[in-house]
Write a protein that holds these residues in place. Sequence first.
Motif, PDB file in Angstrom:
ATOM      1  N   PRO A  17       6.906   1.965   4.146  1.00 45.87           N
ATOM      2  CA  PRO A  17       7.455   1.122   3.070  1.00 45.87           C
ATOM      3  C   PRO A  17       6.352   0.584   2.180  1.00 45.87           C
ATOM      4  O   PRO A  17       5.284   0.176   2.670  1.00 45.87           O
ATOM      5  N   PHE A  18       6.592   0.592   0.876  1.00 43.66           N
ATOM      6  CA  PHE A  18       5.586   0.141  -0.089  1.00 43.66           C
ATOM      7  C   PHE A  18       5.198  -1.306   0.205  1.00 43.66           C
ATOM      8  O   PHE A  18       6.033  -2.194   0.302  1.00 43.66           O
ATOM      9  N   LEU A  80      20.038  12.855  -9.317  1.00 40.55           N
ATOM     10  CA  LEU A  80      18.952  12.253  -8.556  1.00 40.55           C
ATOM     11  C   LEU A  80      18.317  11.045  -9.245  1.00 40.55           C
ATOM     12  O   LEU A  80      17.942  10.081  -8.584  1.00 40.55           O
ATOM     13  N   ALA A  81      18.178  11.097 -10.544  1.00 41.13           N
ATOM     14  CA  ALA A  81      17.551   9.973 -11.241  1.00 41.13           C
ATOM     15  C   ALA A  81      18.340   8.691 -11.005  1.00 41.13           C
ATOM     16  O   ALA A  81      17.764   7.634 -10.712  1.00 41.13           O
ATOM     17  N   ASP A  82      19.655   8.764 -11.117  1.00 46.98           N
ATOM     18  CA  ASP A  82      20.492   7.591 -10.882  1.00 46.98           C
ATOM     19  C   ASP A  82      20.438   7.148  -9.425  1.00 46.98           C
ATOM     20  O   ASP A  82      20.462   5.946  -9.130  1.00 46.98           O
ATOM     21  N   PRO A  86      17.635   2.598  -8.297  1.00 49.16           N
ATOM     22  CA  PRO A  86      17.640   1.285  -7.645  1.00 49.16           C
ATOM     23  C   PRO A  86      16.556   1.134  -6.584  1.00 49.16           C
ATOM     24  O   PRO A  86      16.013   0.034  -6.399  1.00 49.16           O
ATOM     25  N   HIS A  87      16.198   2.221  -5.905  1.00 43.70           N
ATOM     26  CA  HIS A  87      15.136   2.157  -4.904  1.00 43.70           C
ATOM     27  C   HIS A  87      13.769   1.974  -5.573  1.00 43.70           C
ATOM     28  O   HIS A  87      12.939   1.195  -5.092  1.00 43.70           O
ATOM     29  N   VAL A  88      13.557   2.686  -6.676  1.00 48.21           N
ATOM     30  CA  VAL A  88      12.289   2.542  -7.399  1.00 48.21           C
ATOM     31  C   VAL A  88      12.166   1.129  -7.964  1.00 48.21           C
ATOM     32  O   VAL A  88      11.097   0.506  -7.890  1.00 48.21           O
ATOM     33  N   ASP A  89      13.254   0.604  -8.509  1.00 45.69           N
ATOM     34  CA  ASP A  89      13.230  -0.765  -9.044  1.00 45.69           C
ATOM     35  C   ASP A  89      12.878  -1.782  -7.973  1.00 45.69           C
ATOM     36  O   ASP A  89      12.246  -2.812  -8.255  1.00 45.69           O
ATOM     37  N   LYS A  95      12.621   5.161   0.199  1.00 47.44           N
ATOM     38  CA  LYS A  95      14.060   5.402   0.064  1.00 47.44           C
ATOM     39  C   LYS A  95      14.357   6.301  -1.141  1.00 47.44           C
ATOM     40  O   LYS A  95      15.287   7.105  -1.103  1.00 47.44           O
ATOM     41  N   ALA A  96      13.565   6.150  -2.204  1.00 46.52           N
ATOM     42  CA  ALA A  96      13.727   7.036  -3.362  1.00 46.52           C
ATOM     43  C   ALA A  96      13.437   8.482  -2.954  1.00 46.52           C
ATOM     44  O   ALA A  96      14.175   9.403  -3.314  1.00 46.52           O
TER      45      ALA A  96
END
Length: 200
Positions: A17-18, A80-82, A86-89, A95-96
């Motif tokens: 995890p980041f 995939l972008a959608d 939310p995971h990238v945000d 998770k992304a």
Amino acid sequence: RGGSTARLRYFLLSEVPFGGDGDFSRTAMLASCNGFLANAVGNLCQRCCSMVAKNLKGSTPARGAATPEDEELLTKARGLADAMRPHVDALALHKALAEVEAVVRDANRYFDAAAPWKLKKTDPERMAEVLAVAQEALRCIAICYQPFMPRAAAKMLDQLGVPDDARSLSELSGDGVAAGVVLPKPSPVFPRIEEEEEGA
């Protein structure tokens, strides 16, 4: 060597995890690299591009009549972008990447179930459609990998015939590579790490 930076980056981003703590071992990294990057991602790209080279004169096939299975995979890949946003945000990059991994596994199941190598003799038009769908799914996967493994993703996109100006996330919903585009000679994107390399 041989893309080791991309492999290490992928392992850390997908497994840890980041901003958090995580365990690292070479054994675990090899399992991730060989078990997923080489076997699932690289092998699918190699199989698809090699079949296009051998059976379609190396040119991207035109899309034909789509089956529900075709549409299901393409919908997931182009979405995939959608799915990742939310995971990238939330900076949950692992998770992304898991969203992309799920589509990679779906694409492999699709390819194996469709068995285009058998369709070559029984239904060449369907073979071409399966290869076109697989190539499109791989295009979407490679575009999504760019922030995480830029060089490896660029090599994958080169192999799939994706122009430099058509590699942004906004292109996921597009039509993909035009029919008739001649692909370069296939070469491994993620070669397996062999045991002797581990001890080198």
